[in-house]
Write a protein that holds these residues in place. Structure first.
Motif, PDB file in Angstrom:
ATOM      1  N   SER A 260       0.773  -1.175  -0.159  1.00 15.20           N
ATOM      2  CA  SER A 260      -0.262   0.019  -0.107  1.00 15.20           C
ATOM      3  C   SER A 260       0.990   1.158  -0.124  1.00 15.20           C
ATOM      4  CB  SER A 260      -0.947   0.009   1.316  1.00 15.20           C
ATOM      5  OG  SER A 260      -1.776   1.035   1.140  1.00 15.20           O
ATOM      6  N   LEU A 261       2.037   1.172   0.846  1.00 15.40           N
ATOM      7  CA  LEU A 261       2.951   2.231   0.781  1.00 15.40           C
ATOM      8  C   LEU A 261       3.585   2.544  -0.424  1.00 15.40           C
ATOM      9  CD1 LEU A 261       4.284   1.777   4.188  1.00 15.40           C
ATOM     10  CD2 LEU A 261       3.005   3.886   3.646  1.00 15.40           C
ATOM     11  N   HIS A 262       3.999   1.483  -1.163  1.00 20.59           N
ATOM     12  CA  HIS A 262       4.516   1.505  -2.496  1.00 20.59           C
ATOM     13  C   HIS A 262       3.734   2.240  -3.554  1.00 20.59           C
ATOM     14  CE1 HIS A 262       7.946  -1.696  -1.569  1.00 20.59           C
ATOM     15  NE2 HIS A 262       8.117  -0.570  -1.128  1.00 20.59           N
ATOM     16  N   ALA A 263       2.430   1.663  -3.613  1.00 21.79           N
ATOM     17  CA  ALA A 263       1.316   2.150  -4.548  1.00 21.79           C
ATOM     18  C   ALA A 263       1.113   3.873  -4.057  1.00 21.79           C
ATOM     19  CB  ALA A 263       0.061   1.463  -4.167  1.00 21.79           C
ATOM     20  N   ALA A 264       1.474   4.255  -2.983  1.00 24.18           N
ATOM     21  CA  ALA A 264       1.248   5.762  -2.612  1.00 24.18           C
ATOM     22  C   ALA A 264       2.488   6.420  -2.857  1.00 24.18           C
ATOM     23  CB  ALA A 264       0.705   5.827  -1.306  1.00 24.18           C
ATOM     24  N   GLY A 265       3.474   5.683  -3.542  1.00 27.28           N
ATOM     25  CA  GLY A 265       4.545   6.306  -3.885  1.00 27.28           C
ATOM     26  C   GLY A 265       5.847   6.709  -2.826  1.00 27.28           C
TER      27      GLY A 265
END
Length: 298
Positions: A260-265
């Motif tokens: 989820s954090l990766h998807a948020a950049g």
């Protein structure tokens, strides 16, 4: 040739107090914590927790302390620094335990520390300064935390029992976990910390979510969304995030949160150290991004 000044690091929590009295050998002593600096006798209680862990016949030259409550009680933090400096005859630096945890996890560098335990908070440090998001307590905050997950589980179980919500595996696992109480309402009314009690249900939620229970999966997914939003709000200038807290020990939850954090950049980085390392850093250095939240006395 002069040697480096001797330094001791302290991590003072509400349950436990730890002191790293030898940084090279990483010798750590543990004792009882104190209620927090924001309480009426917070400074006196903190001193009483810290001093027994120090070597009275070989006092350090530097003492770094991360103390619960220092963020909201800066005057008490400064008073604690002065009291310890007078008692130990050392240069003392006191900061919030969240600040020392951040400094330790990121080695004093910019970035975000996301704490996901019984409570939840994110502290970000970048060129714009320091920003703390959440850590508001279980009544209005700690969104996505262990206590938040447990509260949502308790609600889901009660709704399922009353026919107001879908069946869930949590009904069985929560009932087994709270014995001998008959139901979660009775269990939550018992003496002790409600947040800690709710937090004890979090592993049940995460296990059920991992194995396909729809209700638990929805709860866990929303918790991950909330934690991600908290971490993102803590800093817009840095992409590095270190994770801390008991929830991140659950492999499925940690992997889902990282995704989820990766998807948020954002980029999840390994923690360089812990709160004791951070307390040592604030004692030794005055050039860290956290400096205006450090209270010093000598």
């Amino acid at each position: 040739m002069s040697s480096a000044p001797t330094a001791v690091a302290v991590d003072l929590g509400k349950t436990r107090c730890r002191a790293m009295v030898d940084a090279e050998q990483r010798v750590v002593r543990s004792g009882i914590g104190s209620p927090g600096l924001a309480t009426p006798n917070g400074v006196e209680d903190a001193v009483a927790s810290i001093l027994p862990l120090l070597d009275q016949d070989a006092a350090p030259q530097l003492l770094g302390v991360g103390a619960a409550g220092a963020w909201v009680a800066p005057a008490a933090a400064l008073a604690l620094a002065a009291a310890l400096a007078a008692s130990v005859r050392a240069r003392v630096a006191v900061a919030s335990d969240v600040v020392t945890a951040h400094a330790g996890a990121l080695g004093g560098s910019p970035g975000v520390l996301l704490i996901a335990g019984t409570g939840a908070a994110a502290l970000g440090a970048d060129a714009d300064g320091i920003r703390l998001i959440d850590g508001w307590g279980p009544d209005i905050g700690d969104l996505g935390s262990g206590s938040w997950l447990g509260r949502e589980a308790a609600r889901a179980v009660q709704r399922a029992t009353a026919g107001l919500g879908p069946d869930t595996r949590l009904s069985e696992t929560v009932a087994a976990s709270i014995l001998p109480a008959d139901d979660v309402v009775t269990w939550l009314a018992e003496e002790g910390s409600v947040a800690r009690r709710l937090g004890s249900l979090a592993p049940l939620v995460l296990d059920a979510a991992e194995t396909g229970d729809d209700v638990a999966h929805r709860i866990a997914t929303e918790g991950i969304r909330l934690l991600t939003a908290t971490a993102v709000a803590a800093s817009s200038l840095t992409r590095d995030i270190a994770l801390h807290g008991g929830l991140t020990d659950h492999a499925w939850f940690r992997d889902s949160l990282i995704s989820s954090l990766h998807a948020a950049g954002r980029r999840v980085v390994p923690a360089a150290g812990d709160a004791l390392d951070g307390a040592l850093l604030i004692a030794r250095r005055t050039d860290l991004p956290h400096e205006r939240f450090v209270h010093r006395a000598e």
